[in-house]
Design a protein around this motif. Structure first.
Motif, PDB file in Angstrom:
ATOM      1  N   ARG A 129      -2.693   8.175   4.093  1.00  0.00           N
ATOM      2  CA  ARG A 129      -3.011   9.439   3.419  1.00  0.00           C
ATOM      3  C   ARG A 129      -2.126   9.585   2.308  1.00  0.00           C
ATOM      4  NH1 ARG A 129      -6.863  12.626   6.087  1.00  0.00           N
ATOM      5  NH2 ARG A 129      -7.275  11.909   8.194  1.00  0.00           N
ATOM      6  N   ARG A 130      -0.751   9.418   2.527  1.00  0.00           N
ATOM      7  CA  ARG A 130       0.353   9.612   1.498  1.00  0.00           C
ATOM      8  C   ARG A 130      -0.084   8.783   0.061  1.00  0.00           C
ATOM      9  NH1 ARG A 130       5.488  11.067   2.700  1.00  0.00           N
ATOM     10  NH2 ARG A 130       5.884  10.543   0.572  1.00  0.00           N
ATOM     11  N   LEU A 131      -0.373   7.219   0.573  1.00  0.00           N
ATOM     12  CA  LEU A 131      -0.753   6.257  -0.297  1.00  0.00           C
ATOM     13  C   LEU A 131      -2.134   6.540  -1.355  1.00  0.00           C
ATOM     14  CD1 LEU A 131       0.130   3.161   1.497  1.00  0.00           C
ATOM     15  CD2 LEU A 131       1.374   3.883  -0.432  1.00  0.00           C
ATOM     16  N   GLY A 132      -2.963   7.453  -0.455  1.00  0.00           N
ATOM     17  CA  GLY A 132      -4.170   7.722  -1.072  1.00  0.00           C
ATOM     18  C   GLY A 132      -4.129   9.002  -2.237  1.00  0.00           C
ATOM     19  N   LYS A 133      -3.092   9.550  -2.063  1.00  0.00           N
ATOM     20  CA  LYS A 133      -2.864  10.622  -2.922  1.00  0.00           C
ATOM     21  C   LYS A 133      -2.454  10.191  -4.256  1.00  0.00           C
ATOM     22  CE  LYS A 133      -1.305  14.151   0.229  1.00  0.00           C
ATOM     23  NZ  LYS A 133      -0.201  15.011   0.473  1.00  0.00           N
ATOM     24  N   SER A 134      -2.243   8.898  -4.332  1.00  0.00           N
ATOM     25  CA  SER A 134      -1.847   8.135  -5.712  1.00  0.00           C
ATOM     26  C   SER A 134      -3.439   7.587  -6.383  1.00  0.00           C
ATOM     27  CB  SER A 134      -0.713   6.949  -5.545  1.00  0.00           C
ATOM     28  OG  SER A 134       0.531   7.630  -5.197  1.00  0.00           O
ATOM     29  N   SER A 135      -4.386   7.920  -5.667  1.00  0.00           N
ATOM     30  CA  SER A 135      -5.466   7.319  -6.092  1.00  0.00           C
ATOM     31  C   SER A 135      -5.584   5.732  -6.380  1.00  0.00           C
ATOM     32  CB  SER A 135      -5.864   7.957  -7.487  1.00  0.00           C
ATOM     33  OG  SER A 135      -6.210   9.329  -7.290  1.00  0.00           O
ATOM     34  N   PRO A 136      -5.331   4.984  -5.510  1.00  0.00           N
ATOM     35  CA  PRO A 136      -5.440   3.632  -5.648  1.00  0.00           C
ATOM     36  C   PRO A 136      -6.842   3.116  -5.886  1.00  0.00           C
ATOM     37  CG  PRO A 136      -5.026   4.171  -3.433  1.00  0.00           C
ATOM     38  CD  PRO A 136      -4.908   5.312  -4.129  1.00  0.00           C
ATOM     39  N   ARG A 137      -7.099   2.072  -6.457  1.00  0.00           N
ATOM     40  CA  ARG A 137      -8.481   1.269  -6.468  1.00  0.00           C
ATOM     41  C   ARG A 137      -8.916   1.035  -5.223  1.00  0.00           C
ATOM     42  NH1 ARG A 137     -11.213  -3.575  -6.941  1.00  0.00           N
ATOM     43  NH2 ARG A 137     -12.535  -3.633  -8.823  1.00  0.00           N
ATOM     44  N   SER A 138      -8.193   0.501  -4.448  1.00  0.00           N
ATOM     45  CA  SER A 138      -8.625   0.355  -2.926  1.00  0.00           C
ATOM     46  C   SER A 138      -7.527   0.516  -1.790  1.00  0.00           C
ATOM     47  CB  SER A 138      -9.571  -1.031  -2.814  1.00  0.00           C
ATOM     48  OG  SER A 138      -8.520  -2.239  -3.157  1.00  0.00           O
ATOM     49  N   LEU A 139      -7.703   0.790  -0.406  1.00  0.00           N
ATOM     50  CA  LEU A 139      -6.811   0.852   0.180  1.00  0.00           C
ATOM     51  C   LEU A 139      -7.111   0.388   1.523  1.00  0.00           C
ATOM     52  CD1 LEU A 139      -3.857   2.128   0.809  1.00  0.00           C
ATOM     53  CD2 LEU A 139      -4.941   4.399   1.014  1.00  0.00           C
ATOM     54  N   ARG A 140      -6.514  -0.478   2.080  1.00  0.00           N
ATOM     55  CA  ARG A 140      -6.612  -1.081   3.383  1.00  0.00           C
ATOM     56  C   ARG A 140      -5.676  -1.560   4.241  1.00  0.00           C
ATOM     57  NH1 ARG A 140     -10.993  -5.801   1.193  1.00  0.00           N
ATOM     58  NH2 ARG A 140     -12.575  -4.315   0.256  1.00  0.00           N
TER      59      ARG A 140
END
Length: 203
Positions: A129-140
């Motif tokens: 969730r923390r990483l997702g706040k940076s709006s990555p292209r994809s997150l796995r």
């Protein structure tokens, strides 16, 4: 966004589930090496040569991550994060929370979080969730060991090495025993005493 059951997390899961019973059971060095190579090929195909930002959790995931990134094609950038457990006061009641220091800015990037063990999923879910706040292209999410019976959140790994039972405690390949020893062992041992001696390489 990671967390959905993907084809990679379910395909062939029965074939690579731990087939071990009792204390002293192991995943041999050769078996781990072969499985990590398979994961590397699978991940490389998924990203098709695009740059991949790898976020590696310390202290458990470093050995698995080191071997995995060397199996990947294309450009890889590594970031390292360390979790910290703190006891906080919540209206007079002690509560333990997970904190992370600085989290990399991965806006527009393909991001793969790499950890050694997925159990409750609370820590990985928080970090995703923390990483997702940076709006990555994809997150796995990629893990070496998956213990689905211990899950406390709705989270599944996108890539995993082996599924194991919740009661099994593994030592070796970067994972330490209660006294801090055993990280340098090349195999994974379930409940075995760690002496610091590596199993001989299996032909």
């Amino acid at each position: 966004m990671s967390g959905r059951k993907s084809a990679s997390s379910t395909r062939g899961s029965q074939a690579i589930k731990a087939n071990v019973k009792g204390r002293g059971a192991t995943f041999s060095e050769s078996r781990i090496t072969g499985r990590v190579a398979e994961l590397g090929r699978e991940i490389s195909r998924a990203y098709e040569g695009r740059r991949l930002d790898i976020v590696i959790t310390l202290d458990r995931g470093f050995v698995f991550a080191a071997d995995l990134i060397r199996e990947l094609d294309g450009t890889v950038v590594c970031h390292f994060v360390r979790e910290e457990l703190r006891d906080v006061d919540d209206s007079g009641r002690a509560r333990r929370e997970v904190f992370f220091g600085s989290v990399p800015d991965v806006k527009g990037r393909d991001v793969l979080l790499v950890d050694a063990v997925l159990e409750s999923g609370v820590t990985q879910d928080f970090l995703l969730r923390r990483l997702g706040k940076s709006s990555p292209r994809s997150l796995r999410l990629a893990v070496l060991l998956d213990k689905p019976e211990k899950r406390r959140v709705d989270l599944e790994s996108d890539y995993f090495g082996f599924k194991t039972a919740s009661k099994e405690v593994w030592v070796g390949y970067g994972l330490a025993a209660a006294n801090g020893t055993g990280r340098n062992l090349r195999q994974l041992s379930n409940g075995a005493k760690t002496t610091g001696k590596n199993e001989r390489r299996k032909k």
